[in-house]
Design an enzyme around this catalytic site. Structure first.
Site, PDB file in Angstrom:
ATOM      1  N   ASP A 135      10.483 -29.370  24.247  1.00 43.14           N
ATOM      2  CA  ASP A 135      10.172 -28.074  24.823  1.00 43.14           C
ATOM      3  C   ASP A 135       9.026 -28.261  25.826  1.00 43.14           C
ATOM      4  OD1 ASP A 135      10.303 -24.797  23.232  1.00 43.14           O
ATOM      5  OD2 ASP A 135       9.979 -25.365  25.328  1.00 43.14           O
ATOM      6  N   GLU A 165       8.054 -15.074  23.713  1.00 41.47           N
ATOM      7  CA  GLU A 165       7.355 -16.063  22.890  1.00 41.47           C
ATOM      8  C   GLU A 165       6.151 -15.465  22.172  1.00 41.47           C
ATOM      9  OE1 GLU A 165       8.300 -19.373  26.244  1.00 41.47           O
ATOM     10  OE2 GLU A 165       7.524 -20.136  24.348  1.00 41.47           O
TER      11      GLU A 165
HETATM   12  C1  GLC Z   1       9.656 -22.310  26.629  1.00 39.70           C
HETATM   13  C2  GLC Z   1      10.588 -22.012  25.482  1.00 39.70           C
HETATM   14  C3  GLC Z   1      11.964 -22.601  25.648  1.00 39.70           C
HETATM   15  C4  GLC Z   1      12.320 -22.685  27.118  1.00 39.70           C
HETATM   16  C5  GLC Z   1      11.367 -23.656  27.771  1.00 39.70           C
HETATM   17  C6  GLC Z   1      11.601 -23.770  29.281  1.00 39.70           C
HETATM   18  O1  GLC Z   1       8.362 -22.537  26.161  1.00 39.70           O
HETATM   19  O2  GLC Z   1      10.142 -22.329  24.168  1.00 39.70           O
HETATM   20  O3  GLC Z   1      12.872 -21.768  24.916  1.00 39.70           O
HETATM   21  O4  GLC Z   1      13.656 -23.127  27.274  1.00 39.70           O
HETATM   22  O5  GLC Z   1      10.003 -23.317  27.546  1.00 39.70           O
HETATM   23  O6  GLC Z   1      11.324 -22.543  29.903  1.00 39.70           O
END
Ligand code: GLC
Length: 614
Positions: free
Chosen positions: A295, A500
């Site tokens: 991530d 988030e």
């Molecule tokens: C974010 C998320 C993830 C996402 C990634 C790219 O922090 O946790 O779901 O795909 O970053 O944006």
């Protein structure tokens, strides 16, 4: 166009088996080139030097990060395709001409793109229980994504959200594992369905009208203690597999190309450094042959202060089995440290080769070497009527009727299209941004007319007869009712847009004093309440008693007409709760498997207007 010289190189010959092409290309790569394929950088640092010079393998757009344009200008699909194609040209100028794979979060349509069709967020799709509908949404989303030159979407989120205090509850189809498993049909929509005989757990992509999918976040992200974002999931392996891992079996069976590791921990062990779960289970036991991506700065979180001992972060994550690192900015440091760690023996070359093989496999399977650039003939599908009608259907099917009338056999809905005067109240009634929610145009979304679409108020006005008067009051007061006779009121309340950790809440009351507004209106007029939210909100018994009807609309997206279609009776309600509607926050977490399960409305609950309600 392949030349005779290039065809002499097995990896450049599309008639060769994928595994032969992977092996041939891997053998030609230097350690630095291999390391670069494992790096994913954000668009804002994706330079010619990085892509042509270093051969960095992947680029992503963070939420809302699109083509650089003058402030306030909205990038068109063609602007996006121009940007991605230019980066691709840089990548193809590298020594071995390995194309980049470009990723973005198209999690409810191509939601970074102004004018794209915005579908209901996953919690609303979970209310439909309609796998075929969700597969079609995947197909439509893939087309709009590929129209912009992007190859890969970080979707679906297959988290099983066990506690709605989590800010990402709306990204989950349900709290029930089996419902989430059903909704993984979106993988076949995005990527296409593998033909009979396709090797199990082997990446699949039908063609350039399809997008590479990413099952996320592996594993247990929806089960953290008290729903804390990036928190700790405390459970046995049996529970982890049964509740949270099962949807991955379905994604792998459909040939999902990529899996994203979770920020969360399992019993205190961060997933980004969890070799048992990523390598022993996902890759060895389940046989996953695509690649695992971290991530955003996921490896940095392995040390405190974040990213302080970066070499440890790199070593722990890559040795655990992560193949591509969403760096996303300081790729020079990443590459330098990774090469050091391999040359020092801390990361075996066999681990690097396994990671790069997996990345190349997905690039070959997806046809990137043959068709690295955007297909401009797809530009016309962005936000097209067909897709908006599909989204409108999804909105209709996602609505859940929780109350209809104050007395049995005297239903309140459907409303009359020829009513004399309707009051529409609440700031969510005419706000495209709120009805789309997070991950829309920007990372966490915003209020206002953020993209092309139809607000609920606009849809109401389009649905009623000429003679019907609609009065809209964002914040009604006693004066609203003075000297005016209303046939009924439609009060639209709900949450702000969030993403988030910004959505983590321990207070799930109706925001903006919504309960008081509902009470004021319902004390004067027969009232339908529509809730725009990513999760259930608290409804006290006396408030529920006062209103005549209650509809959960979740985060319906750009096509507000779907709401009017149903409340005015053109269609009946079909949606049923994908999550438990709690009475009080003190009950959480509250899941059907619990002994003391006593929700206000249970998972699976949903009334109809026309059919019999048991
Ligand atoms: C974010 C998320 C993830 C996402 C990634 C790219 O922090 O946790 O779901 O795909 O970053 O944006």
């Amino acid at each position: 166009m392949a030349t005779s010289e290039s065809l002499s190189l097995i990896y450049k010959d599309p008639s060769q088996p994928v595994e032969a092409r992977v092996g041939d290309l891997l053998a030609r790569m230097t350690l630095r080139e291999k390391a670069a394929q494992m790096a994913q950088v954000e668009r804002c640092v994706a330079s010619r030097a990085a892509l042509a010079g270093l051969a960095v393998g992947s680029v992503l757009s963070a939420g809302g990060s699109g083509p650089p344009l003058p402030a306030g200008a909205a990038a068109s699909a063609a602007d996006w395709a121009d940007m991605v194609d230019e980066m691709q040209r840089w990548a193809l100028a590298s020594r071995l001409s390995i194309p980049i794979i470009y990723g973005a979060d198209a999690v409810h349509g191509h939601n970074n793109l102004f004018g794209a069709t915005i579908f209901p967020h996953n919690v609303g799709l979970g209310a439909t229980r309609d796998a075929e509908l969700v597969r079609k949404i995947g197909e439509a989303t893939a087309l709009e994504v590929r129209a912009t030159g992007i190859h890969w979407t970080f979707a679906p989120c297959v988290a099983v959200c066990r506690d709605p205090r989590w800010g990402r509850c709306y990204e989950c189809y349900s709290e029930d594992t089996e419902i989430v498993r059903t909704m993984t049909s979106i993988v076949s929509g995005l990527q296409g369905s593998p033909p009979p005989g396709h090797p199990p757990c082997y990446p699949f992509l039908a063609g350039r009208r399809n997008a590479i999918a990413c099952a996320k976040h592996f594993v247990g992200d929806g089960g953290t203690h008290k729903g804390k974002n990036e928190g700790n999931t405390i459970c046995s392996y049996e529970e982890l597999e049964r509740i949270h891992m099962s949807p991955y079996f379905d994604c792998l069976a459909q040939g999902v190309c990529t899996v994203m590791a979770s920020y969360t921990s399992w019993n205190g062990k961060p997933l980004h450094a969890n070799r048992f779960l990523i390598t022993d289970i996902l890759k060895d036991k389940l046989g996953f042959k695509g690649f695992v991506v971290s991530d955003w700065e996921g490896i940095d979180r392995l040390c405190h202060p974040q990213g302080s001992n970066y070499r440890y972060c790199i070593s722990a994550s890559i040795n655990a089995g992560i193949d591509m690192i969403m760096v996303p900015h300081r790729y020079g440091k990443f590459l330098e440290d990774l090469v050091f760690l391999v040359e020092s023996g801390e990361i075996p070359m066999s681990r690097i080769d396994d990671a790069v093989e997996r990345i190349l496999r997905v690039k070959f399977v997806s046809g990137l070497f043959e068709q690295p650039f955007s297909d401009r003939s797809l530009l016309s599908v962005v936000g097209c009527k067909e897709h908006r009608l599909l989204a409108q259907e999804a909105v209709r099917k996602s609505l859940v009727l929780l109350k209809n009338g104050k007395e049995p056999k005297r239903p309140f809905l459907p409303l009359k299209k020829n009513a004399k005067r309707i009051l529409v109240a609440g700031r969510h009634a005419d706000d495209i941004g709120y009805q789309c929610g997070g991950w829309t145009i920007t990372w966490y979304g915003t209020s206002g007319r953020i993209t092309i679409g139809t607000s609920i108020l606009e849809a109401i006005k389009e649905s009623i007869e000429e003679e019907t008067e609609v009065i809209f009051e964002e914040s009604p007061s006693a004066a609203t009712f003075l000297g005016k006779e209303y046939s009924c009121a439609i009060v639209v309340v709900g949450e702000v847009a969030y993403a988030e950790f910004l959505g983590d809440r321990t207070d799930l009351s109706i925001p903006f004093d919504g309960a008081d507004m509902i009470s004021l209106v319902a004390s004067n007029i027969p009232t339908l309440v529509i809730v725009i939210s990513g999760r259930p909100l608290v409804f006290e018994p006396e408030l529920l008693e006062k209103i005549d009807a209650l509809v959960a609309a979740w985060l319906p997206g750009s096509e507000g007409r779907g709401v009017a279609d149903v409340i005015f009776g053109d269609y009946d309600f079909e949606g049923v709760l994908p999550v438990s509607w709690f009475r009080s926050i003190n009950q959480l977490p509250l899941n059907a498997s619990h002994d003391s399960y006593d929700p206000l409305f249970p998972i699976g609950f949903g009334l109809k207007m026309y059919g019999e309600n048991e």
